[in-house]
Scaffold this motif. Sequence first.
Motif, PDB file in Angstrom:
ATOM      1  N   PHE A  18      42.094 -12.699  18.403  1.00 14.25           N
ATOM      2  CA  PHE A  18      41.936 -13.123  17.013  1.00 14.25           C
ATOM      3  C   PHE A  18      43.310 -13.277  16.368  1.00 14.25           C
ATOM      4  O   PHE A  18      44.212 -12.459  16.593  1.00 14.25           O
ATOM      5  CB  PHE A  18      41.110 -12.094  16.230  1.00 14.25           C
ATOM      6  N   ALA A  19      43.479 -14.314  15.578  1.00 19.49           N
ATOM      7  CA  ALA A  19      44.741 -14.526  14.876  1.00 19.49           C
ATOM      8  C   ALA A  19      44.956 -13.429  13.846  1.00 19.49           C
ATOM      9  O   ALA A  19      44.018 -12.989  13.170  1.00 19.49           O
ATOM     10  CB  ALA A  19      44.742 -15.891  14.196  1.00 19.49           C
ATOM     11  N   SER A  20      46.182 -13.001  13.726  1.00 23.50           N
ATOM     12  CA  SER A  20      46.541 -12.042  12.696  1.00 23.50           C
ATOM     13  C   SER A  20      46.317 -12.664  11.318  1.00 23.50           C
ATOM     14  O   SER A  20      46.735 -13.790  11.062  1.00 23.50           O
ATOM     15  CB  SER A  20      48.017 -11.655  12.851  1.00 23.50           C
ATOM     16  N   ARG A  21      45.680 -11.916  10.437  1.00 24.75           N
ATOM     17  CA  ARG A  21      45.462 -12.432   9.088  1.00 24.75           C
ATOM     18  C   ARG A  21      46.781 -12.521   8.322  1.00 24.75           C
ATOM     19  O   ARG A  21      46.913 -13.318   7.391  1.00 24.75           O
ATOM     20  CB  ARG A  21      44.488 -11.523   8.336  1.00 24.75           C
ATOM     21  N   MET A  22      47.784 -11.728   8.730  1.00 23.35           N
ATOM     22  CA  MET A  22      49.076 -11.732   8.045  1.00 23.35           C
ATOM     23  C   MET A  22      49.928 -12.921   8.452  1.00 23.35           C
ATOM     24  O   MET A  22      50.627 -13.510   7.612  1.00 23.35           O
ATOM     25  CB  MET A  22      49.823 -10.426   8.338  1.00 23.35           C
ATOM     26  N   ASP A  23      49.866 -13.291   9.727  1.00 24.45           N
ATOM     27  CA  ASP A  23      50.662 -14.401  10.247  1.00 24.45           C
ATOM     28  C   ASP A  23      49.933 -14.961  11.456  1.00 24.45           C
ATOM     29  O   ASP A  23      49.904 -14.345  12.523  1.00 24.45           O
ATOM     30  CB  ASP A  23      52.063 -13.918  10.635  1.00 24.45           C
TER      31      ASP A  23
END
Length: 280
Positions: A18-23
Amino acid sequence: MSDRKAPGFYRSGRTTFFASRMDQRFSYCCYVPEGYAPDGDAVYPLAVLVHGSLRDAATLRDEFIDFAEANQCVLLAPFFPCGIEEPGDLHNYKLILYRGIRFDLIVLDMIEEVAELYRLDTSKVLMHGFSGGGQFAHRFFYLHPERLMGVSIGAPGTVTLADPEKEWWVGTRRMEDIFGRLFDPEAMSEVPVQLVIGAQDIETWDVTVGPNSAFWMPGINDSGETRIARLRALEASLAGIGITPRFDMVPGVAHIGGLIKDPVKAFFADCLAARRSRGI
């Protein structure tokens, strides 16, 4: 029970990335033990596993599944691709700060992100990194000791010594100016530390830092010619601020992360047992 604590198929067991929500340039995968019940009450510890230069985050995660099941511990494995900001770059995350990117803060936010999905105690986490991940792990330890239940530092190619007289990243001088974080030996002394390496990890081709490297700075090679020598230098520098690490050298093993995992799992299990004994 909130839906966010009841993950679906792709967030159960061996999760996808999953992609990091921060970056969103960075991502993570997890492992959730089979016994995890979305409607249960148990709160799980978290182990963060940081890959090396080969970026084998999923493989690293899978190597700890037996530990996760035996200890009912959730695993988090970040993934930091090569070539971020600079084509061909291999090292970015190892230095914590790279071209304005704070990889320590990205990992901290990943921890909080998964804490919103699962029932976790993330006040203090376990952390292990091998090779490039070992570089990240010990520098993270300097910056955020209060967030660690235990840190396992595996065969780093370069080391940052606990020496406030030497410039970051050879030492810890100006750490507060660069990161806004104090060098705090007292907080560090409360964290169990493992240094782990193969007894045959003696090659130098990927260890010696040349003057054209992004790692280059005066004194970067002074800690020794091999990873073993550099890990021993780190051990000595930590001893100089009152920390006595556990040093595990695995017989017959070269620079192969998958073959040094048993002492890491034993160290993690000891950290969890110590925390339980204190009623935490």
